[in-house]
Design a protein around this motif. Structure first.
Motif, PDB file in Angstrom:
ATOM      1  N   ILE A   1      43.988  44.469  43.650  1.00 14.32           N
ATOM      2  CA  ILE A   1      44.331  44.182  41.823  1.00 14.32           C
ATOM      3  C   ILE A   1      44.116  44.634  40.824  1.00 14.32           C
ATOM      4  CG2 ILE A   1      44.537  41.405  40.882  1.00 14.32           C
ATOM      5  CD1 ILE A   1      45.819  40.516  43.665  1.00 14.32           C
ATOM      6  N   PRO A   2      44.655  45.562  40.113  1.00 16.26           N
ATOM      7  CA  PRO A   2      43.949  45.939  39.064  1.00 16.26           C
ATOM      8  C   PRO A   2      43.466  44.954  37.744  1.00 16.26           C
ATOM      9  CG  PRO A   2      45.620  46.152  38.410  1.00 16.26           C
ATOM     10  CD  PRO A   2      45.780  45.576  39.786  1.00 16.26           C
ATOM     11  N   GLY A   3      42.323  44.510  37.581  1.00 13.76           N
ATOM     12  CA  GLY A   3      41.862  44.027  36.609  1.00 13.76           C
ATOM     13  C   GLY A   3      39.895  43.690  36.343  1.00 13.76           C
TER      14      GLY A   3
ATOM     15  N   ALA B   1      48.878  33.535  53.147  1.00  6.59           N
ATOM     16  CA  ALA B   1      49.829  33.185  52.457  1.00  6.59           C
ATOM     17  C   ALA B   1      49.901  32.880  50.897  1.00  6.59           C
ATOM     18  CB  ALA B   1      49.899  31.512  52.974  1.00  6.59           C
ATOM     19  N   CYS B   2      49.325  33.656  49.891  1.00  3.12           N
ATOM     20  CA  CYS B   2      48.893  33.969  48.854  1.00  3.12           C
ATOM     21  C   CYS B   2      50.282  34.712  47.905  1.00  3.12           C
ATOM     22  CB  CYS B   2      48.093  34.325  48.271  1.00  3.12           C
ATOM     23  SG  CYS B   2      47.423  34.190  45.980  1.00  3.12           S
ATOM     24  N   LEU B   3      50.779  34.076  46.762  1.00  3.00           N
ATOM     25  CA  LEU B   3      52.067  35.063  46.354  1.00  3.00           C
ATOM     26  C   LEU B   3      51.955  36.322  45.454  1.00  3.00           C
ATOM     27  CD1 LEU B   3      54.945  31.844  46.159  1.00  3.00           C
ATOM     28  CD2 LEU B   3      55.492  33.455  47.123  1.00  3.00           C
ATOM     29  N   GLU B   4      52.570  36.583  45.383  1.00  6.54           N
ATOM     30  CA  GLU B   4      52.493  37.990  44.753  1.00  6.54           C
ATOM     31  C   GLU B   4      52.732  38.205  43.391  1.00  6.54           C
ATOM     32  OE1 GLU B   4      52.296  42.751  44.508  1.00  6.54           O
ATOM     33  OE2 GLU B   4      54.160  41.801  45.713  1.00  6.54           O
ATOM     34  N   SER B   5      53.704  37.019  43.850  1.00  2.00           N
ATOM     35  CA  SER B   5      54.959  36.593  42.025  1.00  2.00           C
ATOM     36  C   SER B   5      54.202  35.380  41.874  1.00  2.00           C
ATOM     37  CB  SER B   5      55.791  37.510  41.962  1.00  2.00           C
ATOM     38  OG  SER B   5      55.365  38.187  41.480  1.00  2.00           O
ATOM     39  N   GLN B   6      54.701  34.202  41.072  1.00  2.00           N
ATOM     40  CA  GLN B   6      54.894  33.138  41.051  1.00  2.00           C
ATOM     41  C   GLN B   6      56.498  32.633  40.933  1.00  2.00           C
ATOM     42  OE1 GLN B   6      53.526  32.791  37.192  1.00  2.00           O
ATOM     43  NE2 GLN B   6      52.586  30.913  37.029  1.00  2.00           N
TER      44      GLN B   6
ATOM     45  N   ASP C   1      48.332  39.480  39.267  1.00  2.00           N
ATOM     46  CA  ASP C   1      47.769  40.988  38.021  1.00  2.00           C
ATOM     47  C   ASP C   1      47.526  40.334  36.486  1.00  2.00           C
ATOM     48  OD1 ASP C   1      49.149  41.777  40.348  1.00  2.00           O
ATOM     49  OD2 ASP C   1      48.568  43.593  39.959  1.00  2.00           O
ATOM     50  N   MET C   2      48.563  39.490  36.399  1.00  2.00           N
ATOM     51  CA  MET C   2      48.262  38.759  35.104  1.00  2.00           C
ATOM     52  C   MET C   2      47.146  37.858  35.046  1.00  2.00           C
ATOM     53  SD  MET C   2      50.777  40.473  33.068  1.00  2.00           S
ATOM     54  CE  MET C   2      51.368  39.235  31.723  1.00  2.00           C
ATOM     55  N   TYR C   3      47.411  36.645  35.668  1.00  2.00           N
ATOM     56  CA  TYR C   3      46.664  35.948  35.615  1.00  2.00           C
ATOM     57  C   TYR C   3      45.746  35.565  36.434  1.00  2.00           C
ATOM     58  CZ  TYR C   3      50.745  32.807  34.797  1.00  2.00           C
ATOM     59  OH  TYR C   3      51.964  32.574  33.743  1.00  2.00           O
ATOM     60  N   LEU C   4      45.110  36.212  37.401  1.00  2.00           N
ATOM     61  CA  LEU C   4      43.775  36.355  38.765  1.00  2.00           C
ATOM     62  C   LEU C   4      42.487  36.947  37.681  1.00  2.00           C
ATOM     63  CD1 LEU C   4      42.831  36.141  40.819  1.00  2.00           C
ATOM     64  CD2 LEU C   4      43.210  37.870  41.438  1.00  2.00           C
ATOM     65  N   PRO C   5      42.400  37.819  36.567  1.00  2.00           N
ATOM     66  CA  PRO C   5      40.931  37.867  36.228  1.00  2.00           C
ATOM     67  C   PRO C   5      40.241  36.845  35.226  1.00  2.00           C
ATOM     68  CG  PRO C   5      42.099  40.176  35.417  1.00  2.00           C
ATOM     69  CD  PRO C   5      43.149  39.135  36.648  1.00  2.00           C
ATOM     70  N   ASP C   6      41.249  36.057  34.677  1.00  2.00           N
ATOM     71  CA  ASP C   6      41.474  35.272  33.512  1.00  2.00           C
ATOM     72  C   ASP C   6      40.590  34.154  33.827  1.00  2.00           C
ATOM     73  OD1 ASP C   6      41.893  36.450  31.592  1.00  2.00           O
ATOM     74  OD2 ASP C   6      43.959  35.910  30.873  1.00  2.00           O
ATOM     75  N   MET C   7      41.484  33.514  35.147  1.00  2.00           N
ATOM     76  CA  MET C   7      41.346  32.973  36.482  1.00  2.00           C
ATOM     77  C   MET C   7      39.958  32.778  37.098  1.00  2.00           C
ATOM     78  SD  MET C   7      44.521  32.024  38.808  1.00  2.00           S
ATOM     79  CE  MET C   7      46.437  31.448  38.730  1.00  2.00           C
ATOM     80  N   MET C   8      39.907  34.002  36.962  1.00  2.00           N
ATOM     81  CA  MET C   8      37.874  33.853  37.883  1.00  2.00           C
ATOM     82  C   MET C   8      36.749  33.672  36.441  1.00  2.00           C
ATOM     83  SD  MET C   8      37.781  37.449  40.501  1.00  2.00           S
ATOM     84  CE  MET C   8      36.230  37.077  40.457  1.00  2.00           C
ATOM     85  N   GLU C   9      37.184  34.392  35.819  1.00  2.00           N
ATOM     86  CA  GLU C   9      36.344  34.554  34.420  1.00  2.00           C
ATOM     87  C   GLU C   9      35.886  32.801  33.876  1.00  2.00           C
ATOM     88  OE1 GLU C   9      34.310  36.441  33.054  1.00  2.00           O
ATOM     89  OE2 GLU C   9      35.390  38.582  32.781  1.00  2.00           O
ATOM     90  N   ALA C  10      36.772  31.857  34.358  1.00  2.00           N
ATOM     91  CA  ALA C  10      36.959  30.707  33.600  1.00  2.00           C
ATOM     92  C   ALA C  10      36.177  30.034  35.053  1.00  2.00           C
ATOM     93  CB  ALA C  10      38.618  29.965  33.524  1.00  2.00           C
TER      94      ALA C  10
END
Length: 688
Positions: free
Chosen positions: A174-176, A61-66, A129-138
């Motif tokens: 998801i590209p990233g 149940a994860c949203l694709e967009s906020q 897509d805009m958030y996930l890579p940075d979230m993971m790195e952090a």
């Protein structure tokens, strides 16, 4: 649109002892980031996966967009935001530019002290897509990793090299880029039981596909449960030696567990079983099979390969363990050729601490201290001396040199081989106990004397030279030693005074070695450890504080005093008497100088003070008699008779009378009352 979010890092073999911690921490960090960004609900814990070569997460149940959001941004105060002409000041203009709003769009709010400007900014929800890579790195930077690695020509760092990244939302990849890797919808399975890459068409199918096609059980908990079930089944009528840390470790070493039975030559059972067990567990990650409390020559292997014919795995493991067991046998036989008594001299060459001397000097202190404690509890002082003399001798044996965990245990075996009495041999082994929370206590007064000596010498020695635990730092295990002393005194129980024991321990050191107020510091340390121990055991914190407020010296009496306070607190008179006791204490504290208990009946004027003075000696005598015979419950309950006269006294009598003699007499009466009420515990601590 809602769908399952999948995240996977494909790595080289991760550290097995920290794998579960890594997986849980990764889940925690990503859950927090995703929920704060609005992609999942705050209560969505997801699922975490961890195998030797991957960390992965799933969130349903994860949203694709906020969702679109209104962000409230606080600006300058109204008074400083506009000038006298009503136009925005420079500060307000800067705020409007940063918020991207016009003056007309600002609102005014008050926090009760002043008005301030507020900008309400409507923010359109962004795709994940805009958030996930940075979230993971952090998130990856916050994992509990002691040391990072670099690999290849890039700058990416992680606990182990990473070779694959998968980010999926439902059926969409998801590209990233994370750790210099591009996201794909493929993974790899078992290193030997699957071939090539495995496509993951949908995020929610990850676990099932990985198990079916990749022969990998991704869930750490499921894999662990499978191992336990297979160990139970393979053990049959025997029992496998359960070790939770070893279970976690082997779970982290395999992706598709299979349990097989192997064995070693029966001749090795002549070696103490603790040596064989430690060798199999620590070096080979095997689970020994027990027949009751006796080790058998059979053991269970958790393999990463499920095969039709495991003969090669079984024989291979049996062949690998043999030289390990042969080493243990050689150490044991060689060590027995030299008596423990002949090894004592070598301890003078082993440094214990640069300020506290060698192990040899420490043994000299332990011998005297153990004998002193033995005499206090009526134990055989000569046996206590002999056990203390030999207690550290196994530190210079080959077996303990190879396996430090066996110190004490091997000392017992070697002492028995030397012909020492069983009491002495048992004391050598158990003087380290309790080694950890919940561990068994040394049995018998000789063993208790040596165990107390060992712990008290360490505690007082290190406190004397200022090496006191601070925060989480306790390099010498002094908290564990203090809890050991307290448990031995309380649970054995032993009628010993803790201050006397501290004095006995301090007598073994040169006075000039110690500095500072070490005695008060050590007493406070014991008191706080006792407070934590009792609260952790489930005792009411108020009752614990009431008992410890009087700084009890006899730790063996503490449980009975706690029980007495609990029984007293249940009385209907308890709350009023506790409040009165608190009031009396506060009155006496305000008086300059100490108030001696006692009063002159001829100076009693008010009926209420005469009634209290008449009842007090009777109640005090009953409470004292019960206290002296150790009936603390009866001693406290006797105080219940004082409620009525105490209430009347505070209602009708002015303590601080103008007449100095009258005032002093009333204070003396209160001091007598205070002493009578606080023999077992400071009952004012029960007052709410």
């Amino acid at each position: 649109m809602k769908a399952t979010l999948l995240i996977e890092l494909l790595t080289e073999e991760l550290p097995p002892k920290s794998l579960a911690k890594l997986g849980l921490s990764f889940r925690e960090q990503m859950q927090k980031a995703l929920s704060e960004a609005g992609f999942i609900d705050a209560g969505n814990e997801g699922r975490w996966y961890a195998t030797p070569r991957r960390l992965a997460l799933q969130f349903d149940a994860c949203l694709e967009s906020q969702p679109d959001r209104v962000i409230e941004k606080k600006g300058p105060a109204v008074a400083s935001g506009v000038g006298a002409d009503g136009t925005p000041t420079k500060a307000l203009e800067g705020f409007m530019r940063s918020a991207g709003v016009e003056f007309a769009q600002l609102e005014k709010l008050s926090d009760g002290k002043a008005e301030y400007f507020v900008a309400r900014i409507k923010k359109t929800g962004e795709r994940i897509d805009m958030y996930l890579p940075d979230m993971m790195e952090a998130a990856l930077k916050k994992l509990p990793v002691a040391k990072l690695m670099r690999w290849g020509a890039g700058e990416a760092q992680f606990v182990r090299p990473v070779h694959g990244l998968m980010l999926m939302h439902g059926a969409r990849t998801i590209p990233g880029k994370v750790l210099d890797l591009d996201s794909r919808n493929v993974t790899r399975g078992h290193r030997f039981m699957s071939v090539g890459v495995i496509d993951i068409p949908r995020a929610e199918n990850y676990e099932a596909i990985l198990e079916k096609e990749g022969r990998v059980i991704a869930s750490f908990d499921k894999r662990r449960a499978m191992i336990v079930e297979q160990l139970d089944r393979a053990a049959g009528q025997l029992t496998w030696l359960r070790d939770e840390a070893l279970l976690d470790e082997v779970t982290a070493l395999v992706e598709f567990p299979a349990v097989y039975e192997a064995n070693f030559d029966v001749e090795f059972l002549a070696v103490p079983q603790e040596c064989l067990i430690l060798t199999m567990k620590a070096n080979q990650k095997y689970f020994p099979l027990m027949d009751g409390s006796k080790l058998t020559h059979r053991f269970l292997v958790v393999s990463n390969m499920k095969v039709a014919d495991p003969i090669n795995i079984v024989t291979g493991n049996a062949r690998v363990v043999r030289p390990r067991l042969a080493d243990a046998k050689f150490f044991f036989e060689t060590d027995k050729k030299t008596p423990l008594s002949a090894r004592i001299g070598k301890l003078s060459r082993v440094v214990y601490h640069n300020k506290l001397g060698t192990q040899g000097e420490r043994v000299d202190r332990l011998v005297k201290l153990a004998a002193a404690i033995a005499r206090r509890i009526g134990a055989d002082a000569m046996q206590a001396e002999q056990a203390a003399l030999l207690a550290k001798a196994d530190l210079v044996t080959d077996m303990v040199g190879e396996f430090p965990e066996l110190q004490g245990i091997m000392g017992r075996y070697y002492a028995l081989a030397d012909g020492e009495p069983a009491v002495v041999a048992d004391a050598i082994q158990s003087h380290y106990q309790p080694r950890f929370n919940g561990d068994t206590l040394p049995q018998g007064h000789v063993a208790c004397a040596v165990a107390l000596a060992d712990k008290l010498d360490a505690l007082i020695g290190f406190f004397g030279i200022g090496q006191i635990p601070t925060g989480d730092k306790d390099p010498f295990g002094l908290r564990r030693a203090a809890l050991g002393v307290l448990r031995i005194l309380m649970e054995t129980p032993l009628a010993l005074s803790l201050p006397d024991l501290i004095d006995d321990a301090a007598a073994g050191f040169a006075p000039e070695l110690f500095s500072g107020n070490w005695r008060a510091a050590s007493a406070d340390f014991f008191k706080e450890r006792l407070r934590h121990m009792l609260r952790d055991a489930g005792h009411d914190p108020k009752a614990v504080d009431a008992v410890l407020a009087l700084d009890p010296t006899r730790i063996d009496q503490v449980p009975a005093k706690l029980a007495a306070v609990k029984a007293f607190a249940a009385l209907p008179e308890a709350e009023a008497l506790a409040a009165a006791n608190k009031r009396v204490g506060n009155i006496l504290k305000k008086v300059e100088g100490a108030v001696a208990p006692g009063f002159d009946n001829s100076l009693l004027q008010e009926a209420a003070e005469r009634a209290l003075a008449a009842m007090l000696p009777v109640v005090k005598a009953d409470a004292e008699a019960a206290f002296e015979r150790g009936d603390y419950t009866a001693s406290l309950q006797a105080l219940a008779k004082l409620r009525t006269p105490v209430d009347a006294f505070f209602n009708d009598v002015m303590v601080n009378a103008e007449d100095p003699a009258l005032r002093a007499n009333r204070l003396g009466l209160l001091a007598t009352l205070h002493n009578a009420m606080n023999r077992v515990a400071d009952i004012s601590k029960l007052s709410s």
